[in-house]
Design an enzyme around this catalytic site. Structure first.
Site, PDB file in Angstrom:
ATOM      1  N   ARG A   1      -0.875  94.465  82.617  1.00 27.20           N
ATOM      2  CA  ARG A   1      -1.054  94.762  81.199  1.00 27.20           C
ATOM      3  C   ARG A   1      -2.209  93.909  80.690  1.00 27.20           C
ATOM      4  O   ARG A   1      -2.574  92.911  81.300  1.00 27.20           O
ATOM      5  CB  ARG A   1       0.223  94.455  80.405  1.00 27.20           C
ATOM      6  N   ASP A  14       1.583  77.584  85.446  1.00 31.09           N
ATOM      7  CA  ASP A  14       1.039  76.768  84.363  1.00 31.09           C
ATOM      8  C   ASP A  14       1.804  75.453  84.341  1.00 31.09           C
ATOM      9  O   ASP A  14       2.876  75.334  84.951  1.00 31.09           O
ATOM     10  CB  ASP A  14       1.203  77.490  83.011  1.00 31.09           C
ATOM     11  N   GLU A  58     -18.063  76.298  85.612  1.00 25.79           N
ATOM     12  CA  GLU A  58     -17.006  76.609  86.583  1.00 25.79           C
ATOM     13  C   GLU A  58     -17.414  77.828  87.406  1.00 25.79           C
ATOM     14  O   GLU A  58     -17.641  78.906  86.854  1.00 25.79           O
ATOM     15  CB  GLU A  58     -15.713  76.880  85.816  1.00 25.79           C
ATOM     16  N   TYR A  84       1.180  80.875  91.277  1.00 19.63           N
ATOM     17  CA  TYR A  84       0.366  80.265  90.226  1.00 19.63           C
ATOM     18  C   TYR A  84       1.273  79.819  89.084  1.00 19.63           C
ATOM     19  O   TYR A  84       1.941  80.629  88.451  1.00 19.63           O
ATOM     20  CB  TYR A  84      -0.705  81.225  89.694  1.00 19.63           C
ATOM     21  N   ARG A 123      -4.208  92.563  70.512  1.00 19.06           N
ATOM     22  CA  ARG A 123      -3.594  92.225  69.223  1.00 19.06           C
ATOM     23  C   ARG A 123      -4.320  92.942  68.104  1.00 19.06           C
ATOM     24  O   ARG A 123      -5.547  92.870  68.027  1.00 19.06           O
ATOM     25  CB  ARG A 123      -3.722  90.723  68.954  1.00 19.06           C
ATOM     26  N   ARG A 149     -17.304  80.229  83.235  1.00 15.22           N
ATOM     27  CA  ARG A 149     -17.193  79.613  81.915  1.00 15.22           C
ATOM     28  C   ARG A 149     -17.849  78.243  81.886  1.00 15.22           C
ATOM     29  O   ARG A 149     -18.079  77.632  82.925  1.00 15.22           O
ATOM     30  CB  ARG A 149     -15.731  79.511  81.474  1.00 15.22           C
ATOM     31  N   ARG A 194      -8.058  81.706  96.122  1.00 24.02           N
ATOM     32  CA  ARG A 194      -9.403  81.641  95.557  1.00 24.02           C
ATOM     33  C   ARG A 194      -9.633  80.189  95.169  1.00 24.02           C
ATOM     34  O   ARG A 194      -8.693  79.486  94.778  1.00 24.02           O
ATOM     35  CB  ARG A 194      -9.535  82.533  94.315  1.00 24.02           C
TER      36      ARG A 194
END
Length: 366
Positions: free
Chosen positions: A171, A349, A299, A347, A175, A279, A248
């Site tokens: 998805r 957070d 990066e 992964y 917003r 970025r 990666r």
């Protein structure tokens, strides 16, 4: 000296485990192959600015238990992640919101924005997306895909979006409000003074050995403790017997600039493929700094090979299947606890790592 726990890795998972074990009167030896503690959340002071050495780390969570737990180690500021994307000199707000849609199409109302997106989805004629490109267009239309997703994604994964599987983008958050806050979480911020001092507090009662590779000293280290908490790569622990899990990786290029403010935002994404980095991070903005100089970091995504720092697990079918074989071995271990993103090939957070560590503590002690 005999320890209760040998903790391999002085990152967030290992440090929380060490802190909680220490509270329960256990002796911990924490080792790390790097020359510093804190793993990938390590912050290093340069020009009086806390530089995020391994990429931007912004703490966010909706879990009140996690938020109140981490507060004991640091006071957090009110930083809100609102990245900006640059595509061929054009600036767009992220995540995709009414500001982005106005910048793209000069629309002012949610109804106009929805109409434009639906029109582009319909024009694409895609009903059964076969790759990432088709999946993205079928969710947000061609303009957003071409300008803000395509080049960035290809750089990130090192492959054409037409070759990447559609499931990578299940998805895309859209917003229809003028809201540039990237995260939906209730709590968000950066620890004042950086992340390293936070980890120092967690490790205050543990013995720490840096520049120590577990695999080079495995036999000696194994005999020092009753149990091991392993936060490294699970396939390496088992000597890659089922194969090598893929990742990666990233490389970073930092620079001190003789200016007070370089880009006006902590995170600016560069979405066109021709610019090799994804970025630029300007670290002082994480803590609203007013220092006379600034530090920026570019990066660059890259293909991971053994010896590189593994960042993002490539959770495709082949790797997930291989990981399950390693996980089966891990579950049979009686004196080894596996935890964190590398040991679980997932992964995470920071708030997920804290949740996992606290669950692990409960299982081990309570």
């Amino acid at each position: 000296m005999k320890y209760d726990y040998l903790i391999v890795g002085a990152g967030l998972f290992g440090s929380i485990f060490a802190y909680e074990a220490g509270k329960r009167g256990k002796k911990c030896l924490v080792i790390d192959k790097r020359s510093h503690i804190a793993g990938n959340i390590y912050t290093n002071k340069i020009e009086d600015i806390n530089v995020h050495q391994y990429g931007a780390h912004i703490f966010h969570t909706s879990n009140e238990k996690v938020w109140s737990y981490i507060q004991q180690f640091a006071k957090f500021n009110r930083y809100t992640n609102s990245p900006v994307a640059v595509y061929k000199e054009e600036l767009y707000n992220l995540p995709f919101n009414m500001n982005t849609f106005h910048q793209l199409w000069k629309v002012n109302s949610p109804a106009q924005a929805k109409e434009m997106i639906q029109k582009q989805i319909k024009e694409s004629g895609i009903t059964n997306p076969k790759n990432l490109e088709e999946q993205a267009i079928s969710l947000v239309g061609k303009d957003i895909y071409e300008k803000l997703i395509k080049g960035y994604t290809q750089k990130q994964w090192g492959q054409s979006a037409k070759e990447l599987p559609s499931f990578i983008i299940k998805r895309l958050p859209v917003r229809f409000t003028y809201d540039n806050n990237y995260f939906n979480d209730l709590y968000q911020g950066i620890p004042i003074g950086g992340y390293t001092q936070m980890i120092e507090k967690m490790l205050k009662d543990s013995e720490i050995r840096l520049n120590t590779d577990y695999f080079e000293n495995r036999e000696e280290l194994y005999s020092l403790a009753d149990k091991i908490v392993f936060t490294g790569m699970i396939d390496e622990f088992y000597n890659y017997q089922f194969g090598t899990l893929e990742y990666r990786s990233l490389s970073f290029e930092s620079e001190v600039l003789e200016e007070e403010n370089h880009q006006g935002n902590a995170v600016v994404n560069f979405t066109e493929y021709e610019i090799p980095y994804t970025r630029i991070i300007e670290h002082k903005h994480f803590e609203f700094g007013t220092q006379p100089k600034t530090v920026i970091t570019r990066e660059y995504p890259k293909t991971w090979t053994k010896g590189d720092e593994p960042y993002y697990p490539v959770n495709n079918e082949k790797n997930n299947k291989m990981y399950e074989q390693y996980k089966e071995l891990a579950q049979k271990e009686e004196t080894v606890i596996f935890g964190g993103r590398l040991a679980e090939y997932k992964y995470y957070d920071m708030h997920h790592v804290i949740e996992q560590a606290l669950t692990c503590i409960e299982q081990e002690f309570d």
